[in-house]
Design an enzyme around this catalytic site. Structure first.
Site, PDB file in Angstrom:
ATOM      1  N   CYS A  82      42.744  40.400  32.576  1.00 42.37           N
ATOM      2  CA  CYS A  82      41.880  40.790  30.938  1.00 42.37           C
ATOM      3  C   CYS A  82      41.471  39.168  30.402  1.00 42.37           C
ATOM      4  O   CYS A  82      40.661  38.781  30.927  1.00 42.37           O
ATOM      5  CB  CYS A  82      43.011  41.491  30.222  1.00 42.37           C
ATOM      6  SG  CYS A  82      42.165  42.340  29.100  1.00 42.37           S
ATOM      7  N   HIS A 174      45.317  45.567  33.728  1.00 43.99           N
ATOM      8  CA  HIS A 174      46.685  44.883  33.347  1.00 43.99           C
ATOM      9  C   HIS A 174      47.472  45.565  34.611  1.00 43.99           C
ATOM     10  O   HIS A 174      48.099  46.457  34.369  1.00 43.99           O
ATOM     11  CB  HIS A 174      47.292  45.363  32.236  1.00 43.99           C
ATOM     12  CG  HIS A 174      46.598  44.440  30.916  1.00 43.99           C
ATOM     13  ND1 HIS A 174      47.335  43.196  30.464  1.00 43.99           N
ATOM     14  CD2 HIS A 174      45.504  44.655  30.263  1.00 43.99           C
ATOM     15  CE1 HIS A 174      46.511  42.724  29.329  1.00 43.99           C
ATOM     16  NE2 HIS A 174      45.520  43.690  29.343  1.00 43.99           N
ATOM     17  N   GLU A 176      50.027  44.540  35.626  1.00 39.70           N
ATOM     18  CA  GLU A 176      51.342  44.114  35.403  1.00 39.70           C
ATOM     19  C   GLU A 176      51.902  45.511  34.747  1.00 39.70           C
ATOM     20  O   GLU A 176      53.142  45.567  34.859  1.00 39.70           O
ATOM     21  CB  GLU A 176      51.575  42.899  34.594  1.00 39.70           C
ATOM     22  CG  GLU A 176      51.472  42.910  33.112  1.00 39.70           C
ATOM     23  CD  GLU A 176      49.831  42.841  32.998  1.00 39.70           C
ATOM     24  OE1 GLU A 176      49.155  42.846  33.803  1.00 39.70           O
ATOM     25  OE2 GLU A 176      49.624  42.593  31.618  1.00 39.70           O
TER      26      GLU A 176
HETATM   27  N1  GLN Z   1      40.312  41.323  23.933  1.00 45.56           N
HETATM   28  C1  GLN Z   1      40.774  40.197  24.447  1.00 45.56           C
HETATM   29  C2  GLN Z   1      39.882  39.056  24.528  1.00 45.56           C
HETATM   30  O1  GLN Z   1      38.797  39.163  24.416  1.00 45.56           O
HETATM   31  C3  GLN Z   1      41.430  40.466  25.724  1.00 45.56           C
HETATM   32  C4  GLN Z   1      42.287  41.597  25.657  1.00 45.56           C
HETATM   33  C5  GLN Z   1      43.442  41.590  26.730  1.00 45.56           C
HETATM   34  O2  GLN Z   1      43.794  40.455  27.222  1.00 45.56           O
HETATM   35  N2  GLN Z   1      44.407  42.449  26.845  1.00 45.56           N
HETATM   36  O3  GLN Z   1      40.178  37.793  24.606  1.00 45.56           O
END
Ligand code: GLN
Length: 190
Positions: A82, A174, A176
Site C-alpha cells: 500500500c 494488505h 498482512e
Molecule cells: N492512502 C495512503 C497513501 O496514499 C495509503 C494507504 C495505506 O497504506 N493503507 O499514502
C-alpha cells in the site's frame, strides 16, 4: 526458501506488528528498522502501509532513502504494501510526490474513491500463487501502468494489484491482514 533469513520492517510509521506476525508464522526473524545501521545483515525489507507522504518524509529525515535504494540495487528483496508500494513506484500521481523509483510502475494514490475507501475482496493470483487471494484494500492506490520488466502476479477486476520487478514486490492491498502466507512465502523465495 533460504534458511535463517532476517527481514527488516521499516518502522517509522504505519503497521509493523501484523507483518512481524506473518514472518513469525513462517519462522523468519523480523527486525524493526529505524536507521541506516539497522540494515546490517538484512535479507529483505518490508515497507508497510501507512501514509506515504509521511513515510517518505520520515525516511528522508532519518537518512534512509539512499540506504533503501542501495540495499535494493545490491540485490536485497523489498516488499512494499500500500503506502510502501507508493514509496517504491517510479511515478506517483494524485498528487505527484517523490518516490524511490525502484519498480517501473505508475501509481495513483487514494484511487478507489470515498465510498470504496476500504473494502475486502477476492482477487486472482497468477501461478505460483493461488488462483484466489483474499485482499483488503485500505484507502488504496491503483497501479495505472507497468513497465515491460514488471511481472503482474495478481489482479483485482483485471487491474494489477500485486506486481514484481526482480526482487521488488508491491501490493496495493494488505497481505498482512490475510491468514494466508503465500505472498510472503513467494517473495522470500523469489
Ligand atoms: N492512502 C495512503 C497513501 O496514499 C495509503 C494507504 C495505506 O497504506 N493503507 O499514502
Amino acid at each position: 526458501m533460504a534458511a535463517k533469513q532476517t527481514i527488516g520492517i521499516l518502522a517509522l510509521q504505519g503497521d509493523t506488528s501484523l507483518h512481524s506476525r506473518a514472518l513469525a508464522k513462517l519462522r523468519v526473524s523480523a527486525k524493526l528498522i529505524k536507521k541506516p545501521g539497522d540494515f546490517n545483515n538484512l535479507d529483505g525489507l518490508i515497507i508497510p502501509g501507512g501514509e506515504s507522504t509521511t513515510l517518505f518524509y520520515l525516511a528522508e529525515s532519518f537518512d534512509l532513502l539512499s540506504t533503501i535504494s542501495e540495499f535494493a540495487k545490491n540485490g536485497g528483496r523489498v516488499f512494499g504494501t500500500c503506502a510502501g508500494a507508493i514509496l517504491l513506484a517510479k511515478k506517483v500521481i494524485n498528487p505527484h510526490q517523490r518516490s524511490l523509483s525502484l519498480i517501473d510502475i505508475e501509481i495513483k494514490r487514494n484511487a478507489y474513491g470515498r465510498q470504496l475507501d476500504s473494502f475486502e475482496s477476492i482477487g486472482e493470483g497468477k501461478k505460483p500463487l493461488p488462483a484466489k487471494l483474499n485482499m483488503t484494500f485500505i484507502r488504496a492506490p491503483r497501479i495505472k501502468s507497468t513497465g515491460p520488466d514488471v511481472n503482474i502476479l495478481a489482479v483485482h477486476k483485471n487491474e494489477p494489484v500485486l506486481v514484481q520487478q526482480n526482487k521488488i514486490l508491491c501490493a496495493t492491498f494488505h497481505p498482512e491482514l490475510s491468514a494466508e502466507l503465500d505472498i510472503y512465502h513467494y517473495w522470500l523465495s523469489a
